[in-house]
Scaffold this motif. Sequence first.
Motif: not given
Length: 162
Positions: A140-146
Motif C-alpha cells: 500500500q505504501g508503494f501504491e500510494a507513492a505511485g
Amino acid sequence: MKLSESIRKALNDQVVKEFYSAYLYRSMSADMKAAGYKGYAHWLMKQYAEEIEHGEKIVAYIEDRDGTVDFGQIDAVSAHFDCPLKVAEAALGHEQYVSESIRTIFKAAREEGDIETELFLQWFITEQVEEEASATEVKQGFEAAGDCKGLRHMFDAQLAQR
C-alpha cells in the motif's frame, strides 16, 4: 510422541518453503539495493532473517518429536525485480501461499489428533497474520507513492527504520 509420517513429511516440506522464502527475500533485497531502494533492501533482509528462524524452528520441532529432517531441494529464484511495487506484490502473494501451506498442515494435524503439532503451528498462524499485514502495508505504501520518485524514496527511508 513421534510424529506420524504424513505430518513429518508435511513439516519437512514446510522447512523447504521457509528456506525458499528466505532465499526469495534475499534475492529481492539484492534487487532493491541495485535499484537504489536501500531502505526496502534492509526491510527485505529482516524478512530473510525471520524466514531462516522459521525454518529452524520447524527443524527443531521435528527433531524434538523424534523425526528425521529431510533437507529437500530449494528451488532457484527465477525472477528479478527493479520496481519496489512489483516486489511488494510478489512478497504478499508469497506470504499468502505460505499461510495456506501452514493452515493445511494444521488441518491435517487436527484430523490426526496431533494436538502437539496443532499447538506448535498456532505460533506460525499468528506470525503469518503479521507477515501478511506487514506485506500489505508495504504494498500500500508503494501504491500510494505511485510514479512519484520522491515519495517512493521517502517511503523507502521509512522502511529502513525497521
